[in-house]
Design a protein around this motif. Structure first.
Motif, short mmCIF file in Angstrom:
data_model
loop_
_atom_site.label_atom_id
_atom_site.label_comp_id
_atom_site.label_asym_id
_atom_site.label_seq_id
_atom_site.Cartn_x
_atom_site.Cartn_y
_atom_site.Cartn_z
N UNK A 152 5.68 7.70 -2.52
CA UNK A 152 6.90 7.54 -1.74
C UNK A 152 6.74 6.44 -0.69
N UNK A 153 5.59 6.43 -0.03
CA UNK A 153 5.35 5.39 0.98
C UNK A 153 5.33 4.00 0.34
N UNK A 154 4.69 3.88 -0.81
CA UNK A 154 4.63 2.59 -1.48
C UNK A 154 6.03 2.11 -1.87
N UNK A 155 6.86 3.03 -2.38
CA UNK A 155 8.22 2.64 -2.74
C UNK A 155 9.03 2.24 -1.51
N UNK A 156 8.89 2.99 -0.43
CA UNK A 156 9.61 2.65 0.79
C UNK A 156 9.14 1.31 1.36
N UNK A 157 7.84 1.07 1.33
CA UNK A 157 7.31 -0.20 1.84
C UNK A 157 7.76 -1.37 0.97
N UNK A 158 7.85 -1.15 -0.33
CA UNK A 158 8.33 -2.18 -1.24
C UNK A 158 9.78 -2.54 -0.91
N UNK A 159 10.61 -1.50 -0.72
CA UNK A 159 12.01 -1.73 -0.35
C UNK A 159 12.11 -2.41 1.02
N UNK A 160 11.28 -2.01 1.93
CA UNK A 160 11.27 -2.60 3.26
C UNK A 160 10.87 -4.08 3.19
N UNK A 161 9.90 -4.39 2.37
CA UNK A 161 9.46 -5.78 2.22
C UNK A 161 10.56 -6.62 1.59
N UNK A 162 11.28 -6.07 0.61
CA UNK A 162 12.40 -6.80 0.01
C UNK A 162 13.47 -7.08 1.06
N UNK A 194 -5.76 23.32 -4.62
CA UNK A 194 -6.22 21.94 -4.74
C UNK A 194 -5.18 21.09 -5.45
N UNK A 195 -4.59 21.62 -6.50
CA UNK A 195 -3.56 20.88 -7.23
C UNK A 195 -2.34 20.63 -6.36
N UNK A 196 -1.91 21.62 -5.60
CA UNK A 196 -0.74 21.46 -4.74
C UNK A 196 -1.01 20.44 -3.64
N UNK A 197 -2.18 20.52 -3.00
CA UNK A 197 -2.52 19.56 -1.96
C UNK A 197 -2.64 18.15 -2.51
N UNK A 198 -3.26 18.01 -3.67
CA UNK A 198 -3.40 16.69 -4.29
C UNK A 198 -2.05 16.13 -4.71
N UNK A 199 -1.19 16.99 -5.26
CA UNK A 199 0.14 16.54 -5.65
C UNK A 199 0.95 16.10 -4.43
N UNK A 200 0.80 16.82 -3.33
CA UNK A 200 1.51 16.43 -2.10
C UNK A 200 1.05 15.07 -1.61
N UNK A 201 -0.27 14.84 -1.62
CA UNK A 201 -0.80 13.54 -1.19
C UNK A 201 -0.33 12.44 -2.14
N UNK A 202 -0.38 12.71 -3.44
CA UNK A 202 0.08 11.71 -4.42
C UNK A 202 1.54 11.37 -4.24
N UNK A 203 2.36 12.39 -4.03
CA UNK A 203 3.79 12.16 -3.81
C UNK A 203 4.03 11.37 -2.53
N UNK A 204 3.26 11.67 -1.48
CA UNK A 204 3.38 10.92 -0.23
C UNK A 204 3.01 9.45 -0.42
N UNK A 205 1.91 9.20 -1.11
CA UNK A 205 1.46 7.82 -1.30
C UNK A 205 2.46 7.03 -2.13
#
Length: 192
Positions: A158-168, A145-156
């Motif tokens: 990472x996506x937010x950072x990439x979308x922020x850079x893309x918006x800039x 559960x911790x590994x799956x949750x950490x993977x989802x958290x890291x994905x979210x």
């Protein structure tokens, strides 16, 4: 037919379009990649559960083969100077046949009729109880559960950072376009 409206189709960002920008294509690919990885994150949790479970089952088997449950008898109580729990003097015979004694806190084990069960190694030294199968299974599930949750958290994140850079990058592109075209389209007498 001039009055006919055009029906938008899925995948409009993939086709050639004069309004489509490079950031639109990148955003679409990121969304697709994010969806695939998000669907795969439970598999990562399952893999972690299986890996940790396999290692812990091996540990349970190893600990149970290296430790023995022996009966100890209460030799005598002695005051340890602590106000809460006096020390108990225990005597037992180890798996190798040698006699052992040790002082342990009286709150460690439950004394029943002057005898208690303790865990020892092959040489008769006191050791903690071995890991049981239920605890090992619980730890494996929690690791999954911790590994799956950490993977989802890291994905979210990472996506937010990439979308922020893309918006800039998108805003910089718009700013360059405004500088190139000019903002005189709204002024009187500017031909617009």
């Amino acid at each position: 037919m001039r009055g006919r409206t055009r029906v938008t189709r899925p995948g409009w960002r993939w086709r050639r379009n004069p309004l489509r920008r490079r950031t639109d294509v990148v955003e679409t690919w990121l969304a697709l990649l994010f969806a695939v990885l998000l669907c795969a994150s439970p598999l990562f949790g399952w893999w972690a559960d299986r890996s940790v479970g396999r290692a812990l089952r091996h540990e349970v088997a190893t600990e149970h083969s290296e430790r023995s449950l022996v009966t100890a008898s209460l030799a005598r109580s002695k005051s340890s100077g602590a106000k809460t729990h006096p020390a108990e003097q225990l005597r037992w015979t180890g798996p190798d046949g040698t006699s052992h004694t040790a002082s342990v806190s009286s709150d460690v084990e439950v004394v029943q009729q002057g005898r208690i069960k303790i865990w020892t190694d092959h040489e008769g030294r006191l050791v903690p109880p071995p890991l049981d199968s239920a605890t090992a299974a619980t730890h494996a599930v929690l690791a999954g559960v911790a590994a799956g949750s950490a993977a989802v958290g890291l994905l979210v994140i990472s996506r937010q950072l990439l979308m922020w850079r893309l918006m800039l990058r998108r805003l910089d592109s718009w700013e360059r376009e405004w500088a190139r075209v000019g903002q005189d389209w709204g002024r009187a007498g500017a031909g617009g």
